[in-house]
Design a protein around this motif. Structure first.
Motif, mmCIF file in Angstrom:
data_model
loop_
_atom_site.group_PDB
_atom_site.id
_atom_site.type_symbol
_atom_site.label_atom_id
_atom_site.label_comp_id
_atom_site.label_asym_id
_atom_site.label_seq_id
_atom_site.Cartn_x
_atom_site.Cartn_y
_atom_site.Cartn_z
ATOM 1 N N TYR A 322 0.833 -1.203 0.000
ATOM 2 C CA TYR A 322 0.000 0.000 0.000
ATOM 3 C C TYR A 322 0.873 1.260 0.000
ATOM 4 N N LEU A 323 1.902 1.289 0.845
ATOM 5 C CA LEU A 323 2.784 2.450 0.905
ATOM 6 C C LEU A 323 3.614 2.598 -0.365
ATOM 7 N N CYS A 326 1.056 4.149 -2.824
ATOM 8 C CA CYS A 326 0.470 5.464 -2.519
ATOM 9 C C CYS A 326 1.431 6.451 -1.865
ATOM 10 N N LYS A 328 3.613 8.276 1.189
ATOM 11 C CA LYS A 328 3.371 8.615 2.597
ATOM 12 C C LYS A 328 1.875 8.607 2.914
ATOM 13 N N GLN A 329 1.521 7.930 4.035
ATOM 14 C CA GLN A 329 0.116 7.838 4.427
ATOM 15 C C GLN A 329 -0.021 7.940 5.943
ATOM 16 N N GLU A 330 -1.199 8.387 6.386
ATOM 17 C CA GLU A 330 -1.474 8.459 7.818
ATOM 18 C C GLU A 330 -1.870 7.077 8.339
ATOM 19 N N SER A 333 -5.431 5.868 7.616
ATOM 20 C CA SER A 333 -5.627 5.474 6.216
ATOM 21 C C SER A 333 -5.021 4.101 5.949
ATOM 22 N N ILE A 334 -3.853 3.863 6.535
ATOM 23 C CA ILE A 334 -3.202 2.559 6.359
ATOM 24 C C ILE A 334 -4.081 1.450 6.921
ATOM 25 N N GLU A 337 -7.332 1.076 4.617
ATOM 26 C CA GLU A 337 -7.083 0.508 3.290
ATOM 27 C C GLU A 337 -6.548 -0.921 3.343
ATOM 28 N N SER A 365 2.063 9.761 10.441
ATOM 29 C CA SER A 365 2.169 9.304 9.066
ATOM 30 C C SER A 365 3.403 8.414 8.924
ATOM 31 N N GLU A 367 6.150 6.352 5.854
ATOM 32 C CA GLU A 367 6.590 6.175 4.476
ATOM 33 C C GLU A 367 7.653 5.101 4.418
#
Length: 369
Positions: A322-323, A326, A328-330, A333-334, A337, A365, A367
């Motif tokens: 997923y990372l 997409c 960097k994610q919070e 959200s991780i 998803e 967040s 990454e």
């Protein structure tokens, strides 16, 4: 603030049927409490939520007399006063719509640029809880957080005494005025607390430690901190109320798990089970999830070679993919998803960081490295 301004603030705070939300609405409309009491009565009725009942209360002369008397007490006891617009008002509490319009403080409180952590729990602390408190405060001490609690029996006084032993600032948030202390047996700790922080309350010298005051006090404990940690709680208890309030303020909540047969672990276990709190077993986990280590580290992060994909567990592979797709994610959200609970995603990310695959960033967040 001038004496007349302070009296206006106290007068507004004292008015029955005018809570903090309504008081803030009036101040926003008029610019100051003083202006509220100098405008024509009938004009106040134009403000949404202000009716005849509140109008009669606002102009009752008894509140002015009470405010003048309370100001004398505050001056005699050298108690500092801050309103919700003041620079020395706790910055996180400013974001709470129902935060007190006035706070009274005594001691050497300094919250500027500080990490603030509330710790609450049962009054009937067990050996398990006591040992955890000792280990946690010892581990968290290098981060130099301010420890906020309720100065009550059990977990509260335990963590506050430990905080002082480790040179940390600690704040006792009281459910009564600063002319008394509850429980009385804790009076022996008052001087030490004021030397290592101090006391905060919204209550006047005329207030007693009634049950409803403790419930009101809990919102200050939850609101003035970045996160709330529950160490031991029965299935019902005031610390769970504090945790619920903290969740309502969108603050991080942590709970220490225990055996399902232990009475004073049931509340914490339920918080975790209901996904109302992160499960916490060490200070390092809280530091990681709050991103505090990044704020402390000023040096450049060394480049670490990515680990081979085959070394990751199934959940970790899902997060990695997923990372990779997409960027960097919070954390939320991780978890969403990747179809994981927040606590499970946090545990997986911690494992991945240890393997040199991801790095945490401010704002919870992450990454890939």
């Amino acid at each position: 603030m001038t004496e007349n301004e302070i009296i206006a603030w106290l007068r507004l705070q004292a008015v029955r049927n005018v809570g903090d939300i309504t008081a803030k609405k009036l101040i926003a409309h008029y610019g100051s409490p003083s202006a509220v009491f100098t405008d024509e009565m009938r004009k106040l009725l134009r403000i949404h939520g202000i009716g005849n009942t509140i109008l009669k209360e606002l102009y009752a002369p008894s509140y002015l007399k009470q405010a003048e008397q309370e100001l004398k007490f505050l001056q005699q006891e050298d108690i500092s006063i801050c309103n919700f617009n003041s620079e020395d008002y706790p910055k996180f509490l400013k974001h709470c719509v129902d935060g007190p319009i006035l706070l009274f403080k005594k001691g050497k409180i300094n919250l500027n640029g500080r990490k603030i952590l509330s710790i609450v729990g049962t009054r009937n602390i067990t050996r398990y809880g006591r040992v955890f408190c000792e280990e946690f405060i010892s581990e968290i001490a290098p981060m130099n957080p301010v420890i906020v609690s309720g100065f009550a029996y059990g977990v509260d006084i335990t963590v506050q005494r430990l905080a002082m032993e480790h040179g940390l600032q600690t704040i006792g948030c009281l459910a009564h005025g600063l002319n008394q202390i509850y429980p009385k047996s804790h009076a022996k700790y008052m001087r030490a607390v004021m030397d290592h922080g101090g006391f905060i309350t919204e209550f006047w010298s005329t207030s007693k430690p009634d049950r409803e005051n403790f419930l009101k006090r809990n919102r200050i404990i939850a609101g003035m901190s970045e996160a709330t940690l529950v160490i031991e709680s029965a299935e019902k208890g005031g610390s769970l109320v504090t945790a619920d309030i903290a969740n309502g303020y969108n603050r991080e909540v942590f709970a220490v798990p225990g055996r399902y047969t232990d009475k004073y672990s049931q509340g914490c276990n339920n918080l975790v089970k209901q996904q109302k709190a992160h499960m916490l077993t060490s200070a390092a986990e809280l530091v990681y999830l709050m991103g505090w280590e990044l704020q402390e580290a000023k040096r450049e992060t060394p480049t670490i070679q990515k680990k081979l994909f085959v070394e990751l567990e199934f959940t970790e592979k899902s997060i990695y993919s997923y990372l990779e797709l997409c960027g960097k994610q919070e954390l939320d959200s991780i978890a969403l998803e990747c179809n994981l609970s927040v606590s499970k995603a946090s545990s997986a990310l911690l494992a991945m960081e240890m393997k040199g695959v991801v790095r945490p960033l401010p704002g919870k967040s992450f990454e890939l490295i």
